[in-house]
Design an enzyme around this catalytic site. Structure first.
Site, PDB file in Angstrom:
ATOM      1  N   SER A  24      13.161 -56.563 -39.556  1.00 42.57           N
ATOM      2  CA  SER A  24      13.206 -55.677 -38.247  1.00 42.57           C
ATOM      3  C   SER A  24      13.713 -56.213 -36.992  1.00 42.57           C
ATOM      4  O   SER A  24      13.705 -55.587 -36.112  1.00 42.57           O
ATOM      5  CB  SER A  24      11.483 -55.315 -38.076  1.00 42.57           C
ATOM      6  OG  SER A  24      10.738 -56.467 -38.009  1.00 42.57           O
ATOM      7  N   THR A 156      13.609 -11.605 -16.624  1.00 38.30           N
ATOM      8  CA  THR A 156      12.809 -11.661 -17.647  1.00 38.30           C
ATOM      9  C   THR A 156      13.648 -11.114 -18.955  1.00 38.30           C
ATOM     10  O   THR A 156      14.401 -10.301 -18.715  1.00 38.30           O
ATOM     11  CB  THR A 156      11.373 -10.754 -17.714  1.00 38.30           C
ATOM     12  OG1 THR A 156      11.884  -9.537 -17.422  1.00 38.30           O
ATOM     13  CG2 THR A 156      10.531 -11.453 -16.287  1.00 38.30           C
ATOM     14  N   HIS A 157      13.443 -11.764 -20.049  1.00 38.36           N
ATOM     15  CA  HIS A 157      14.292 -11.199 -21.205  1.00 38.36           C
ATOM     16  C   HIS A 157      15.814 -11.261 -20.840  1.00 38.36           C
ATOM     17  O   HIS A 157      16.785 -10.678 -21.491  1.00 38.36           O
ATOM     18  CB  HIS A 157      13.812  -9.665 -21.691  1.00 38.36           C
ATOM     19  CG  HIS A 157      12.525  -9.438 -21.903  1.00 38.36           C
ATOM     20  ND1 HIS A 157      11.788  -9.577 -22.816  1.00 38.36           N
ATOM     21  CD2 HIS A 157      11.463  -9.179 -20.762  1.00 38.36           C
ATOM     22  CE1 HIS A 157      10.596  -8.990 -22.690  1.00 38.36           C
ATOM     23  NE2 HIS A 157      10.468  -9.011 -21.287  1.00 38.36           N
ATOM     24  N   SER A 278      39.326 -28.906 -21.406  1.00 35.81           N
ATOM     25  CA  SER A 278      39.593 -28.458 -22.758  1.00 35.81           C
ATOM     26  C   SER A 278      41.003 -29.035 -23.072  1.00 35.81           C
ATOM     27  O   SER A 278      41.905 -28.966 -22.285  1.00 35.81           O
ATOM     28  CB  SER A 278      39.488 -26.913 -22.806  1.00 35.81           C
ATOM     29  OG  SER A 278      40.566 -26.486 -24.032  1.00 35.81           O
ATOM     30  N   LYS A 284      40.160 -24.524 -18.278  1.00 35.90           N
ATOM     31  CA  LYS A 284      38.536 -24.784 -18.285  1.00 35.90           C
ATOM     32  C   LYS A 284      37.923 -26.019 -17.703  1.00 35.90           C
ATOM     33  O   LYS A 284      38.473 -27.019 -17.539  1.00 35.90           O
ATOM     34  CB  LYS A 284      38.145 -24.657 -19.923  1.00 35.90           C
ATOM     35  CG  LYS A 284      38.603 -23.419 -20.504  1.00 35.90           C
ATOM     36  CD  LYS A 284      37.679 -22.905 -21.422  1.00 35.90           C
ATOM     37  CE  LYS A 284      36.537 -23.464 -21.590  1.00 35.90           C
ATOM     38  NZ  LYS A 284      35.626 -22.870 -22.584  1.00 35.90           N
ATOM     39  N   ASN A 286      34.315 -27.579 -18.572  1.00 32.14           N
ATOM     40  CA  ASN A 286      32.984 -27.276 -19.242  1.00 32.14           C
ATOM     41  C   ASN A 286      31.818 -28.204 -18.580  1.00 32.14           C
ATOM     42  O   ASN A 286      31.973 -29.345 -18.582  1.00 32.14           O
ATOM     43  CB  ASN A 286      33.292 -27.727 -20.519  1.00 32.14           C
ATOM     44  CG  ASN A 286      34.297 -26.745 -21.208  1.00 32.14           C
ATOM     45  OD1 ASN A 286      34.467 -25.354 -20.924  1.00 32.14           O
ATOM     46  ND2 ASN A 286      35.251 -27.398 -22.170  1.00 32.14           N
ATOM     47  N   GLU A 291      25.115 -29.550 -21.267  1.00 26.66           N
ATOM     48  CA  GLU A 291      24.991 -29.063 -22.793  1.00 26.66           C
ATOM     49  C   GLU A 291      24.524 -30.327 -23.739  1.00 26.66           C
ATOM     50  O   GLU A 291      23.855 -30.118 -24.599  1.00 26.66           O
ATOM     51  CB  GLU A 291      26.346 -28.791 -23.270  1.00 26.66           C
ATOM     52  CG  GLU A 291      26.817 -27.481 -22.545  1.00 26.66           C
ATOM     53  CD  GLU A 291      28.315 -27.044 -23.071  1.00 26.66           C
ATOM     54  OE1 GLU A 291      28.506 -25.970 -23.878  1.00 26.66           O
ATOM     55  OE2 GLU A 291      29.313 -27.855 -22.765  1.00 26.66           O
ATOM     56  N   TYR A 318      -3.623 -51.918 -40.940  1.00 26.70           N
ATOM     57  CA  TYR A 318      -1.968 -52.051 -40.820  1.00 26.70           C
ATOM     58  C   TYR A 318      -1.279 -51.997 -42.119  1.00 26.70           C
ATOM     59  O   TYR A 318      -2.094 -52.477 -43.207  1.00 26.70           O
ATOM     60  CB  TYR A 318      -1.675 -53.574 -40.286  1.00 26.70           C
ATOM     61  CG  TYR A 318      -0.272 -53.658 -40.224  1.00 26.70           C
ATOM     62  CD1 TYR A 318       0.579 -53.182 -39.031  1.00 26.70           C
ATOM     63  CD2 TYR A 318       0.419 -54.251 -41.390  1.00 26.70           C
ATOM     64  CE1 TYR A 318       1.911 -53.440 -38.996  1.00 26.70           C
ATOM     65  CE2 TYR A 318       1.932 -54.449 -41.417  1.00 26.70           C
ATOM     66  CZ  TYR A 318       2.508 -54.103 -40.101  1.00 26.70           C
ATOM     67  OH  TYR A 318       3.810 -54.142 -40.128  1.00 26.70           O
ATOM     68  N   GLN A 323       5.849 -50.551 -39.211  1.00 21.59           N
ATOM     69  CA  GLN A 323       7.182 -51.020 -38.504  1.00 21.59           C
ATOM     70  C   GLN A 323       8.441 -50.042 -38.154  1.00 21.59           C
ATOM     71  O   GLN A 323       8.864 -50.360 -37.279  1.00 21.59           O
ATOM     72  CB  GLN A 323       7.689 -52.105 -39.700  1.00 21.59           C
ATOM     73  CG  GLN A 323       8.815 -52.895 -39.102  1.00 21.59           C
ATOM     74  CD  GLN A 323       9.512 -54.098 -40.034  1.00 21.59           C
ATOM     75  OE1 GLN A 323       8.625 -55.183 -40.395  1.00 21.59           O
ATOM     76  NE2 GLN A 323      10.374 -54.034 -40.782  1.00 21.59           N
ATOM     77  N   LYS A 326       9.056 -48.245 -34.322  1.00 20.99           N
ATOM     78  CA  LYS A 326       9.732 -48.806 -33.476  1.00 20.99           C
ATOM     79  C   LYS A 326      11.187 -48.238 -33.055  1.00 20.99           C
ATOM     80  O   LYS A 326      11.608 -47.914 -32.029  1.00 20.99           O
ATOM     81  CB  LYS A 326       9.954 -50.451 -33.448  1.00 20.99           C
ATOM     82  CG  LYS A 326       8.904 -51.269 -32.965  1.00 20.99           C
ATOM     83  CD  LYS A 326       8.614 -52.686 -33.611  1.00 20.99           C
ATOM     84  CE  LYS A 326       7.386 -53.098 -34.093  1.00 20.99           C
ATOM     85  NZ  LYS A 326       6.892 -52.319 -35.228  1.00 20.99           N
TER      86      LYS A 326
HETATM   87  N1  ARG Z   1       7.557 -56.547 -38.142  1.00 17.66           N
HETATM   88  C1  ARG Z   1       6.146 -56.173 -38.358  1.00 17.66           C
HETATM   89  C2  ARG Z   1       5.965 -54.671 -37.706  1.00 17.66           C
HETATM   90  O1  ARG Z   1       6.854 -54.367 -36.894  1.00 17.66           O
HETATM   91  C3  ARG Z   1       5.174 -56.995 -37.897  1.00 17.66           C
HETATM   92  C4  ARG Z   1       3.777 -57.132 -38.183  1.00 17.66           C
HETATM   93  C5  ARG Z   1       3.750 -57.707 -39.678  1.00 17.66           C
HETATM   94  N2  ARG Z   1       2.452 -57.817 -40.148  1.00 17.66           N
HETATM   95  C6  ARG Z   1       2.331 -58.099 -41.522  1.00 17.66           C
HETATM   96  N3  ARG Z   1       1.247 -58.353 -41.817  1.00 17.66           N
HETATM   97  N4  ARG Z   1       3.341 -58.184 -42.445  1.00 17.66           N
HETATM   98  O2  ARG Z   1       5.058 -53.820 -37.851  1.00 17.66           O
END
Ligand code: ARG
Length: 458
Positions: A24, A156-157, A278, A284, A286, A291, A318, A323, A326
């Site tokens: 990660s 409205t509408h 455009s 144009k 735009n 948008e 956990y 992971q 994120k």
């Molecule tokens: N990279 C992991 C995460 O973002 C960190 C935690 C990892 N913990 C573990 N027991 N493998 O969740």
């Protein structure tokens, strides 16, 4: 391959494909600063409690502060061969200070560490999103303040309904953004609980002082259930839900502005800096930025669903699935942080096309409710007055005439209670001025609202 935080149990090496799939570091390196700050507080706690020697604490803090400096000056480069940001920081620290680095992980796990880092990231960014939202509110209030004399049709509408001040229309968005901020404050409060020290899931047998870490890092309180602390991602889901609603508001605002810049409406002009042309039609202009804000806002509910589905079947505590919280979190936070200032800047450059608006409100049907209430004030029931004005409007439409063309005797045919003064109602300024209910488009009330917002947003 770098040294893993868990290598000794294993004889075989992780396959290259598995490595690529499970790492990660290329996204969680964004947490490096929080990882170091959390570690400094943790190391100081370990020292204070006599769990590790003071001289090791000094080395740890010195090394971590050096890393903080590198991160803050943009010199920190993560090592892509590390599994995650926690491993990377640990390894960098070892290079800087040697053996004491190995004591840092005492009485914590990556499970509470990663939750801590993400919470610290969220708290900082919630604050920032609130500030950016307030800036946008200020820009809208300033725009409303400059245009208190502009009366527009409201819908409205998407059918013309009644006349309102353009300022009144814009202040509706200020209200929405205020609720958005309220939700973000709530989210901040529920996020502001320190998980560190919960370790893997059950706590530690070492004499830690979790409340000390809480105070050092400025958290509001300490998590009271170690299992919940490491399994909880509610705060991310809540933040993404708040961002989704905020994004939806920005998108609706864009939609109004996009309608208003069409050649059919032509109520406003947007600065060239926020439009594109455009490649084939030279005439144009735009409203691409609007948008794209409207379009991009669709990612928030998508990402929110991603996290709800990610979490819904995970057993305590956990799981590595987590992971994947994120990419969704960073994507939403960074996008909303781009959108808000863009919208604020765009508001500064909106020009109002008063002539076109005057044409758009040149219809007497906008006053039907005002005429109706004229009769109600004279004692007619609402339903009867509705019928009377309905018939009158229909016949004027059929005859191709205006209400003001009706003579007094013609008016009396619809209701004996009509007098010539009813024609005084057929003016835009009168239509807004006679409104008197709290929160209405009455100009004095709208001006007061503008002043109240200016004070509140200072
Ligand atoms: N990279 C992991 C995460 O973002 C960190 C935690 C990892 N913990 C573990 N027991 N493998 O969740």
């Amino acid at each position: 391959m770098t040294k893993r935080l868990w290598g000794s149990r294993f004889t075989g090496k992780l396959s290259d494909l598995a490595e690529k799939f499970t790492y990660s570091i290329d996204y969680d390196s964004k947490l490096a600063l929080y990882d170091c700050l959390g570690s400094i507080a943790h190391a100081q706690m370990l020292g204070k409690q006599g769990i590790i020697p003071k001289k090791d604490v000094a080395a740890l803090v010195r090394g971590l502060k050096q890393l903080v400096k590198q991160i803050e000056s943009g010199k920190y480069k993560y090592n892509p061969r590390c599994e995650d940001v926690h491993t990377d920081i640990q390894e960098k620290l070892k290079k800087l200070i040697g053996a004491p680095a190995d004591k840092l992980h005492t009485a914590r796990s990556r499970n509470d560490q990663v939750t801590l880092d993400v919470k610290m990231y969220c708290l900082d960014h919630i604050d920032n999103i609130i500030t950016l939202t307030r800036d946008l509110q200020k820009a809208i209030v300033a725009f409303a303040g400059k245009n208190t004399d502009v009366i527009i049709p409201a819908y409205t509408h998407l059918q013309s309904a009644q006349l309102v001040l353009m300022s009144h229309h814009m202040l509706a968005y200020v209200e929405m953004l205020e609720r958005d901020k309220g939700r973000l404050y709530g989210c901040h409060k529920r996020t502001n609980i320190n998980p560190l020290g919960s370790c893997a899931l059950s706590g530690s047998s070492l004499p830690t002082d979790r409340n000390y870490v809480t105070r050092q890092l400025g958290f509001g309180s300490t998590a009271q259930n170690s299992m919940d602390a490491v399994a909880d991602r509610d705060f991310i889901i809540e933040l993404l839900s708040d961002i989704s609603i905020l994004g939806m508001h920005l998108s609706r605002m864009c939609e109004d502005l996009i309608l208003w810049v069409t050649s059919e409406f032509d109520f406003i002009c947007i600065n060239d800096a926020f439009c594109t042309g455009s490649s084939i039609m030279p005439h144009k202009k735009n409203p691409d930025v609007l948008e794209l804000i409207r379009g991009t806002a669709s990612k928030f509910p998508g990402r929110l669903m991603e996290l709800l589905v990610l979490m819904k079947s995970l057993p305590l505590t956990y799981n590595r699935d987590m992971q994947m919280d994120k990419p969704a979190l960073f994507d939403c936070v960074e996008t909303i942080e781009d959108m808000l200032p863009l919208m604020t800047e765009l508001f500064g450059g909106i020009k109002v096309n008063k002539k076109k608006i005057a044409k758009a409100i040149d219809s007497q049907y906008f006053y039907s409710v005002d005429i109706l209430e004229y009769l109600v004030k004279k004692g007619v029931s609402y339903r009867e007055a509705h019928d009377t004005v309905g018939v009158m409007v229909k016949q004027c439409l059929d005859r191709g005439i205006k209400i003001s063309d009706l003579s007094l005797s013609e008016l009396k045919k619809y209701s004996k209670l009509f007098e010539t003064d009813v024609k005084k109602l057929l003016k835009p300024e009168v239509s807004v001025k006679i409104k008197r209910s709290v929160g209405s488009t009455n100009p004095a009330m709208v001006k007061k609202q503008i002043e109240t917002w200016k004070k509140k947003l200072k």
